[in-house]
Design an enzyme around this catalytic site. Structure first.
Site, PDB file in Angstrom:
ATOM      1  N   ALA A  63     117.034 -46.568 -12.831  1.00  0.00           N
ATOM      2  CA  ALA A  63     115.551 -46.704 -12.607  1.00  0.00           C
ATOM      3  C   ALA A  63     114.658 -46.742 -13.567  1.00  0.00           C
ATOM      4  O   ALA A  63     114.962 -46.320 -14.720  1.00  0.00           O
ATOM      5  CB  ALA A  63     115.346 -45.778 -11.399  1.00  0.00           C
ATOM      6  N   GLY A 104     120.823 -46.147 -11.464  1.00  0.00           N
ATOM      7  CA  GLY A 104     120.337 -47.249 -10.676  1.00  0.00           C
ATOM      8  C   GLY A 104     121.039 -48.710 -10.645  1.00  0.00           C
ATOM      9  O   GLY A 104     121.381 -49.389  -9.655  1.00  0.00           O
ATOM     10  N   GLU A 107     124.424 -48.520  -9.314  1.00  0.00           N
ATOM     11  CA  GLU A 107     124.187 -48.474  -7.967  1.00  0.00           C
ATOM     12  C   GLU A 107     124.019 -49.825  -7.384  1.00  0.00           C
ATOM     13  O   GLU A 107     124.581 -50.309  -6.240  1.00  0.00           O
ATOM     14  CB  GLU A 107     123.027 -47.468  -7.362  1.00  0.00           C
ATOM     15  CG  GLU A 107     123.343 -46.112  -7.693  1.00  0.00           C
ATOM     16  CD  GLU A 107     122.222 -45.072  -7.609  1.00  0.00           C
ATOM     17  OE1 GLU A 107     121.364 -45.147  -8.255  1.00  0.00           O
ATOM     18  OE2 GLU A 107     122.364 -44.189  -6.703  1.00  0.00           O
ATOM     19  N   GLU A 127     122.077 -39.817 -14.269  1.00  0.00           N
ATOM     20  CA  GLU A 127     120.938 -39.139 -13.755  1.00  0.00           C
ATOM     21  C   GLU A 127     121.315 -37.380 -13.783  1.00  0.00           C
ATOM     22  O   GLU A 127     119.903 -37.170 -14.188  1.00  0.00           O
ATOM     23  CB  GLU A 127     121.119 -39.383 -12.157  1.00  0.00           C
ATOM     24  CG  GLU A 127     120.596 -40.810 -11.752  1.00  0.00           C
ATOM     25  CD  GLU A 127     121.685 -41.900 -11.804  1.00  0.00           C
ATOM     26  OE1 GLU A 127     122.702 -41.603 -12.506  1.00  0.00           O
ATOM     27  OE2 GLU A 127     121.611 -42.816 -11.041  1.00  0.00           O
TER      28      GLU A 127
HETATM   29  N1  T1G Z   1     113.585 -46.304 -17.708  1.00  0.00           N
HETATM   30  C1  T1G Z   1     112.478 -46.584 -18.596  1.00  0.00           C
HETATM   31  N2  T1G Z   1     112.945 -46.671 -19.965  1.00  0.00           N
HETATM   32  C2  T1G Z   1     113.823 -46.672 -20.610  1.00  0.00           C
HETATM   33  C3  T1G Z   1     115.167 -46.499 -19.642  1.00  0.00           C
HETATM   34  C4  T1G Z   1     114.884 -46.376 -18.373  1.00  0.00           C
HETATM   35  N3  T1G Z   1     116.012 -45.883 -17.485  1.00  0.00           N
HETATM   36  N4  T1G Z   1     116.117 -46.504 -20.554  1.00  0.00           N
HETATM   37  C5  T1G Z   1     115.764 -46.527 -21.796  1.00  0.00           C
HETATM   38  N5  T1G Z   1     114.432 -46.617 -21.708  1.00  0.00           N
HETATM   39  C6  T1G Z   1     113.452 -47.137 -22.987  1.00  0.00           C
HETATM   40  C7  T1G Z   1     113.417 -45.914 -24.032  1.00  0.00           C
HETATM   41  O1  T1G Z   1     112.772 -45.011 -23.760  1.00  0.00           O
HETATM   42  C8  T1G Z   1     113.003 -46.745 -25.324  1.00  0.00           C
HETATM   43  O2  T1G Z   1     111.858 -47.019 -25.342  1.00  0.00           O
HETATM   44  C9  T1G Z   1     114.048 -48.124 -25.127  1.00  0.00           C
HETATM   45  O3  T1G Z   1     114.139 -48.266 -23.575  1.00  0.00           O
HETATM   46  C10 T1G Z   1     115.207 -48.144 -25.675  1.00  0.00           C
HETATM   47  O4  T1G Z   1     115.919 -47.277 -25.065  1.00  0.00           O
HETATM   48  C11 T1G Z   1     117.757 -44.105  -8.568  1.00  0.00           C
HETATM   49  C12 T1G Z   1     116.951 -42.231 -10.196  1.00  0.00           C
HETATM   50  C13 T1G Z   1     120.255 -47.736 -21.679  1.00  0.00           C
HETATM   51  C14 T1G Z   1     121.872 -46.616 -23.234  1.00  0.00           C
HETATM   52  O5  T1G Z   1     119.350 -42.516 -17.516  1.00  0.00           O
HETATM   53  O6  T1G Z   1     120.856 -44.281 -21.975  1.00  0.00           O
HETATM   54  O7  T1G Z   1     118.596 -44.826 -12.207  1.00  0.00           O
HETATM   55  O8  T1G Z   1     111.140 -45.522 -27.377  1.00  0.00           O
HETATM   56  O9  T1G Z   1     116.288 -45.880 -27.571  1.00  0.00           O
HETATM   57  O10 T1G Z   1     119.711 -46.434 -27.885  1.00  0.00           O
HETATM   58  O11 T1G Z   1     119.871 -43.309  -8.989  1.00  0.00           O
HETATM   59  O12 T1G Z   1     118.159 -46.008 -23.310  1.00  0.00           O
HETATM   60  O13 T1G Z   1     111.588 -48.083 -27.391  1.00  0.00           O
HETATM   61  O14 T1G Z   1     109.542 -47.195 -26.241  1.00  0.00           O
HETATM   62  O15 T1G Z   1     117.588 -45.202 -25.503  1.00  0.00           O
HETATM   63  O16 T1G Z   1     119.956 -48.625 -27.169  1.00  0.00           O
HETATM   64  C15 T1G Z   1     119.328 -43.649 -15.033  1.00  0.00           C
HETATM   65  C16 T1G Z   1     118.646 -44.042 -19.854  1.00  0.00           C
HETATM   66  C17 T1G Z   1     117.780 -43.604 -14.751  1.00  0.00           C
HETATM   67  C18 T1G Z   1     119.614 -44.496 -18.719  1.00  0.00           C
HETATM   68  C19 T1G Z   1     119.983 -47.543 -24.264  1.00  0.00           C
HETATM   69  N6  T1G Z   1     119.497 -44.193 -16.264  1.00  0.00           N
HETATM   70  N7  T1G Z   1     118.679 -44.913 -20.826  1.00  0.00           N
HETATM   71  O17 T1G Z   1     120.294 -46.828 -25.447  1.00  0.00           O
HETATM   72  O18 T1G Z   1     118.086 -47.660 -26.647  1.00  0.00           O
HETATM   73  S1  T1G Z   1     117.404 -42.603 -13.090  1.00  0.00           S
HETATM   74  C20 T1G Z   1     119.440 -43.737 -17.469  1.00  0.00           C
HETATM   75  C21 T1G Z   1     119.693 -44.741 -21.749  1.00  0.00           C
HETATM   76  C22 T1G Z   1     118.159 -43.506 -11.905  1.00  0.00           C
HETATM   77  C23 T1G Z   1     118.606 -44.009  -9.626  1.00  0.00           C
HETATM   78  C24 T1G Z   1     118.259 -42.994 -10.675  1.00  0.00           C
HETATM   79  C25 T1G Z   1     119.747 -45.670 -23.082  1.00  0.00           C
HETATM   80  C26 T1G Z   1     120.383 -47.044 -23.009  1.00  0.00           C
HETATM   81  P1  T1G Z   1     110.809 -47.080 -26.619  1.00  0.00           P
HETATM   82  P2  T1G Z   1     116.883 -46.178 -26.300  1.00  0.00           P
HETATM   83  P3  T1G Z   1     119.711 -47.414 -26.845  1.00  0.00           P
END
Ligand code: T1G
Length: 687
Positions: A63, A104, A107, A127
């Site tokens: 998400a 997500g 999912e 999450e």
């Molecule tokens: N949403 C918004 N921005 C995100 C994002 C996300 N999910 N993931 C990364 N970014 C942005 C981050 O802030 C950065 O921005 C840029 O992308 C690069 O990220 C309903 C509720 C995918 C392994 O928790 O683990 O789904 O600083 O520096 O090292 O069930 O990002 O460049 O402006 O980390 O290559 C669940 C979180 C969400 C994944 C890539 N998903 N992200 O790593 O790059 S909750 C996560 C990561 C959800 C549902 C639920 C990592 C990455 P900026 P980065 P990276």
């Protein structure tokens, strides 16, 4: 605004592509586009199958966290609807996975009828790291596809698994070599006519296979996972619901638990921290065009605990290291410790024996200081003594090649003074690693007055390469983390004199969520660190302990007594020493409340953090939080000292400090910034 989702025909296969850089987060526009794509597939007899794929770096990484707390998060269609629409498509839908399918994203893939992935892909439900749980059917579909135990591991740890492992457990149906899109379309064509469509929400066999005690067994085997955090427990309850209810009812339980977490303080703190950690990598006032210097070879001076640990970070990243000592015995001991550390990691499956050989093969141990001459970065990790450091930097200045970066691992000392021992202060920077340096993720990058921008950029880029979380600090005593330790230690020691015990003070900190309290930490690190080594000179409790060899765990005694398994117990000897000091100081012990301990050891840290901010020694309040979570184990579900202070209310912090001030005397002075913010009802960390 063009949709990030496009569709294209490949024979009878409709390909739904997402182009939402940088990580194909499932923002509102993406969700809308996915639904439209499925409607297009359902609406045409020409289309026999569907492929969903991510363009750019990755499949959906979850998400869009930046939508949380905004109306967009609730804009229809929400993710739970999207995944059910995908699963109820009348044609088979194939998820074509590369990069990461996270949260997500996984999912969405679970709602697809088939999952294909390239070997380098990773799949996970992180999450829990955001204080949440998979809120779009993931806690109900994952156990049905991957099994209950695997679902528990993945949902409560938040750690991803590789595509090969996912294939072996049935989470991925087809491994793809070569062009992902081309092979995914071929796979979709292959399965186009298979009916009934395999819906993960309807699978029951893996649920039935689970042992009745799987949940209790998992909790018993993983106590640390659940300590203090809300989310792991609710992830477990949601997965348990999948074993007790049909999908539709289980999803209702999941929704309820998700909303409970989303509205809680821990989720807010952990989501705040997700962005705080990434913001720390940005350097204010340095143009994006500034490029890092190339670091092909690193030199490390000192093969002690720090020098060895620091070296391992680079060796593990495939960067050759020349490590210098002054005596062969010290050099051999240091390289021996490094090898044993690698072998211990190999036993835990982190490396193969061959990789250990390769990494150690990149190490060049030598007594020849001039061997550092061809290093691109040289890190000094010797005694915390200014004269020694200045002498070393003076010598480095003479032999290091032009453009080499000269770094000190000092944890307190003035980097500008060290830089002044050279004719190239622009190439000097502080790289403060935290012990054990090959384990702790935090790296304080200390920006000297003359440190060049590209040196700073190089340090931050290198930190990411060696898997550290770097925070820029200014030149002041103790930089950010250790400077905030000072008031905590000062007040904790005074509280002993006034009537508290080490165990009481430590318990307040451990109950708060810290891995250990101030005195447990002193015993672990060494009570003798910074001691003047003169047993006849006893000016405080620490001197008195050191004078009788109570140097901490390494001596089996410090502020606590330790048994052969290093289990601590309160020490009558220490109590006697404390009472001695009280008597000498004419202090009558008084009952100390836990609240006062929080005020004097945690609130004073916040006050010091505010001073660090107002002096410009940290770029932003969230950087201070990153330092404390990664450097000292501050519980991430409280966001860090500054975020926690905001949640407490800065007015309450100020009032608490005012109440404690009479006991703190001239050791304490208010931060102007803290007082101003409290007065104006402002926060340090925005959200
Ligand atoms: N949403 C918004 N921005 C995100 C994002 C996300 N999910 N993931 C990364 N970014 C942005 C981050 O802030 C950065 O921005 C840029 O992308 C690069 O990220 C309903 C509720 C995918 C392994 O928790 O683990 O789904 O600083 O520096 O090292 O069930 O990002 O460049 O402006 O980390 O290559 C669940 C979180 C969400 C994944 C890539 N998903 N992200 O790593 O790059 S909750 C996560 C990561 C959800 C549902 C639920 C990592 C990455 P900026 P980065 P990276």
């Amino acid at each position: 605004m063009t949709s990030p989702i496009s569709t294209s025909r490949h024979g009878h296969v409709l390909v739904i592509s997402s182009a939402n850089p940088p990580v194909n987060a499932l923002g509102h526009a993406v969700r809308e586009g996915l639904v439209k794509g499925i409607e297009e597939a359902d609406g045409s007899d020409e289309i026999k199958a569907v492929v969903i794929i991510g363009e750019g770096a990755t499949f959906f990484a979850g998400a869009d966290i930046s939508e949380f707390g905004t109306p967009k998060a609730f804009a229809q269609p929400m993710l739970p609807q999207v995944v059910d629409i995908i699963e109820n498509c009348s044609k088979p839908v194939v998820a074509a996975i590369h990069g990461t399918a996270l949260g997500g994203g996984l999912e969405v893939a679970l709602a697809c009828h088939y999952r294909a992935a390239v070997a380098s892909a990773k799949l996970g439900v992180p999450e829990v790291k955001l204080g949440l749980l998979p809120g779009a059917g993931g806690t109900q579909r994952l156990p049905r596809v991957a099994g209950v135990e695997k679902a528990l591991q993945m949902t409560t740890s938040g750690n991803p698994i590789g595509a090969q492992e996912a294939f072996e457990i049935g989470l991925v149906d087809r491994m793809i070599e070569g062009d992902l899109l081309q092979h995914a379309v071929a796979y979709a064509t292959e399965v186009a006519d298979i009916r009934p469509l395999p819906k993960s929400s309807e699978r029951q066999n893996k649920i039935e296979e689970a042992s009745p005690s799987v949940f209790d067994d998992f909790v018993a085997a993983n106590p640390r996972v659940f300590k203090g955090f809300d989310a792991p427990r609710k992830n477990l309850e949601a997965v348990r619901a999948a074993t007790q209810h049909p999908y539709a009812d289980g999803v209702a339980v999941e929704r309820q638990l998700f909303m409970e977490l989303m509205s809680g303080t821990q989720a807010k703190a952990q989501q705040y921290f997700f962005f705080a950690e990434r913001k720390a990598a940005k350097i204010e006032g340095v143009d994006e065009s500034v490029r890092p210097r190339e670091i092909r070879k690193v030199g490390v001076i000192g093969a002690g605990t720090m020098g060895g640990g620091i070296s391992m970070n680079f060796l593990s990243a495939g960067i050759p290291v020349t490590i210098v000592e002054t005596a062969q015995e010290a050099l051999d001991r240091g390289t021996g410790v490094m090898l044993r550390n690698y072998e211990a990691s190999a036993k835990k499956g982190r490396f193969t024996a061959e990789q250990v050989g390769q990494m150690m093969g990149l190490l060049n141990p030598t007594l020849d200081f001039d061997a550092l001459a061809d290093c691109d970065l040289i890190i000094e990790a010797v005694f915390e003594q200014m004269e020694i450091k200045k002498d070393i930097f003076g010598r480095l200045d003479k032999i290091a090649k032009p453009g080499a970066i000269l770094a000190s691992n000092t944890s307190y000392l003035n980097v500008d003074e060290i830089a002044a021992a050279t004719n190239r202060p622009q190439d000097v920077v502080g790289l403060h690693f935290f012990s054990p340096a090959n384990v702790m993720k935090l790296l304080e990058v200390v920006r000297g007055a003359k440190t060049a921008d590209d040196v700073l950029v190089t340090a931050m880029a290198l930190a990411k390469k060696i898997k550290k979380v770097a925070v820029v600090a200014g030149v002041c005593y103790g930089f950010i983390g250790n400077r905030m330790l000072i008031p905590r230690q000062t007040e904790a020691t005074k509280l002993l004199l006034e009537g508290a015990t080490p165990a009481q003070i430590d318990k307040v900190h451990v109950d708060f969520g810290m891995p250990m309290g101030p005195f447990q930490m002193a015993d672990l690190a060494g009570v003798d660190i910074g001691w003047h080594r003169d047993p006849t000179r006893i000016e405080n409790i620490r001197d008195a302990l050191c004078a009788v060899d109570r140097w901490g765990q390494k001596k089996g005694a410090g502020f606590y007594d330790y048994d052969e398994k290093r289990r601590p117990s309160p020490s009558p000897k220490v109590q006697e020493i404390i009472e001695d000091f009280r008597a000498k100081a004419g202090v009558t012990p008084r009952a100390i409340s836990d609240e006062e301990i929080v005020q004097r050891t945690l609130y004073t840290m916040v006050n010091e953090g505010a001073k660090i901010l107002e002096e410009g020694m940290a770029q932003r309040a969230s950087d201070i939080d990153v330092v404390w979570v990664y450097g000292y184990g501050w519980p991430v579900y409280r966001g860090g000292p500054m975020h926690w202070a905001d949640a407490e209310g800065l007015g309450k912090i100020v009032d608490g400090l005012k109440a404690a001030a009479p006991h703190m005397g001239e050791d304490f002075s208010f931060s102007r910034l803290l007082l101003d913010k409290a007065e104006k009802g402002e926060k340090f960390t925005g959200r």
